[in-house]
Design an enzyme around this catalytic site. Structure first.
Site, PDB file in Angstrom:
ATOM      1  N   ASP A   1       0.849  -1.184   0.000  1.00 16.89           N
ATOM      2  CA  ASP A   1       0.000   0.000   0.000  1.00 16.89           C
ATOM      3  C   ASP A   1       0.886   1.235   0.000  1.00 16.89           C
ATOM      4  O   ASP A   1       1.993   1.221   0.560  1.00 16.89           O
ATOM      5  CB  ASP A   1      -0.899   0.022   1.239  1.00 16.89           C
ATOM      6  CG  ASP A   1      -2.022  -1.008   1.178  1.00 16.89           C
ATOM      7  OD1 ASP A   1      -2.435  -1.377   0.063  1.00 16.89           O
ATOM      8  OD2 ASP A   1      -2.497  -1.423   2.246  1.00 16.89           O
ATOM      9  N   ASP A  10      -7.229  -1.281  -4.482  1.00 14.50           N
ATOM     10  CA  ASP A  10      -8.335  -1.049  -3.550  1.00 14.50           C
ATOM     11  C   ASP A  10      -9.352  -0.079  -4.143  1.00 14.50           C
ATOM     12  O   ASP A  10     -10.564  -0.247  -3.966  1.00 14.50           O
ATOM     13  CB  ASP A  10      -7.814  -0.500  -2.224  1.00 14.50           C
ATOM     14  CG  ASP A  10      -6.891  -1.463  -1.501  1.00 14.50           C
ATOM     15  OD1 ASP A  10      -6.981  -2.682  -1.742  1.00 14.50           O
ATOM     16  OD2 ASP A  10      -6.056  -0.987  -0.708  1.00 14.50           O
TER      17      ASP A  10
END
Length: 161
Positions: free
Chosen positions: A117, A136
């Site tokens: 991330d 995401d």
């Protein structure tokens, strides 16, 4: 089904390319933080061993494989559902974005043992501690498209009466 496949491939490639560029080429793994347009957009290095917001992130190898298996099963279920529903263009695109994003995160878990991330967004005096990735965004956006644009099964049953 061509729209679904195209959206899935694009989502997968864009996510993996963004992670490669930001985390490896810009060396976010080393510097840990890059302010892009503070506070609206920052890059912060993150290793997500769980699901959204780090939930269920005990870091065990068993949970990693459970999450991989769950993601693959969900992708297969969405694909089967779309084929049976004969959805229009935009719901197919939504399903493709969801599947491509999920499989991009699966690849991360296979390669690294966790999902990479790097996106962090804050606004209006709120300091957001969470990081996420492009996959995401595709998963969330795809799900939204499916929720709002897929035909209501109740409408179909009424037409059959």
């Amino acid at each position: 089904m061509r729209a679904l496949a195209s959206a899935a491939v694009v989502a997968f490639i864009v996510d993996q390319l963004s992670k490669y560029l930001v985390i490896h080429q810009m060396e976010l793994w080393r510097v840990q933080a890059i302010d892009v347009l503070p506070p609206l957009l920052n890059f912060r290095y993150g290793e997500n061993r769980g699901i959204n917001f780090g939930l269920f992130s005990d870091g065990s190898d068993a949970s990693r494989w459970v999450l991989i298996g769950l993601a693959v099963v969900i992708c297969a279920a969405v694909l089967i559902w779309v084929r049976r529903q004969q959805l229009g263009l935009w719901p197919q695109v939504g399903a493709g974005l969801l599947i491509g994003g999920a499989l991009a995160n699966v690849l991360d878990r296979l390669l690294y043992g966790y999902v990479l991330d790097f996106l962090n967004m804050s606004c209006c005096g709120i300091d957001n501690p969470f990081v996420f990735n492009i996959a995401d965004v595709f998963i969330f956006g795809g799900a939204i498209l499916l929720v709002f644009l897929a035909p209501d099964p109740k409408d179909r049953s009424k037409k059959g009466q």
